[in-house]
Design a protein around this motif. Structure first.
Motif, mmCIF file in Angstrom:
data_model
loop_
_atom_site.group_PDB
_atom_site.id
_atom_site.type_symbol
_atom_site.label_atom_id
_atom_site.label_comp_id
_atom_site.label_asym_id
_atom_site.label_seq_id
_atom_site.Cartn_x
_atom_site.Cartn_y
_atom_site.Cartn_z
ATOM 1 N N MET A 1 29.394 30.113 63.252
ATOM 2 C CA MET A 1 30.245 30.297 64.402
ATOM 3 C C MET A 1 30.186 29.046 65.271
ATOM 4 O O MET A 1 29.110 28.564 65.603
ATOM 5 N N ARG A 2 31.337 28.521 65.630
ATOM 6 C CA ARG A 2 31.372 27.294 66.420
ATOM 7 C C ARG A 2 31.186 27.612 67.904
ATOM 8 O O ARG A 2 31.540 28.688 68.366
ATOM 9 N N PRO A 3 30.631 26.672 68.659
ATOM 10 C CA PRO A 3 30.451 26.901 70.100
ATOM 11 C C PRO A 3 31.799 26.926 70.824
ATOM 12 O O PRO A 3 32.767 26.281 70.395
ATOM 13 N N ILE A 4 31.853 27.655 71.913
ATOM 14 C CA ILE A 4 33.080 27.746 72.700
ATOM 15 C C ILE A 4 33.180 26.511 73.591
ATOM 16 O O ILE A 4 32.275 26.211 74.365
ATOM 17 N N THR A 5 34.285 25.819 73.483
ATOM 18 C CA THR A 5 34.489 24.608 74.269
ATOM 19 C C THR A 5 35.140 24.964 75.601
ATOM 20 O O THR A 5 35.614 26.087 75.805
ATOM 21 N N ASP A 8 38.670 26.088 75.140
ATOM 22 C CA ASP A 8 38.754 27.484 74.696
ATOM 23 C C ASP A 8 38.585 28.446 75.872
ATOM 24 O O ASP A 8 39.284 29.453 75.974
#
Length: 58
Positions: A1-5, A8
């Motif tokens: 799961m990618r980090p929330i930027t 986003d």
């Protein structure tokens, strides 16, 4: 799961703008009669969310 930027997170606020505005207007109305700090806080968040929605990239 990618980090929330940040982008986003801002898009999430834009997408949920109308769900955010209702409670903020109620808090603003309540704060105007009883608590200036609450009114300022709710008003500031409402203005920031509105500016974010208006300046939304299409």
């Amino acid at each position: 799961m990618r980090p929330i930027t940040l982008a986003d997170k801002l898009q999430m606020i834009r997408d949920r703008y109308y769900l955010l505005v209702g409670p903020l207007v109620l808090l603003l109305a309540f704060g105007l009669g009883n608590s200036p700090v609450l009114a300022w806080t709710a008003g500031s968040i409402l203005v920031a969310a509105t500016v974010l929605k208006v300046t939304q990239r299409r």
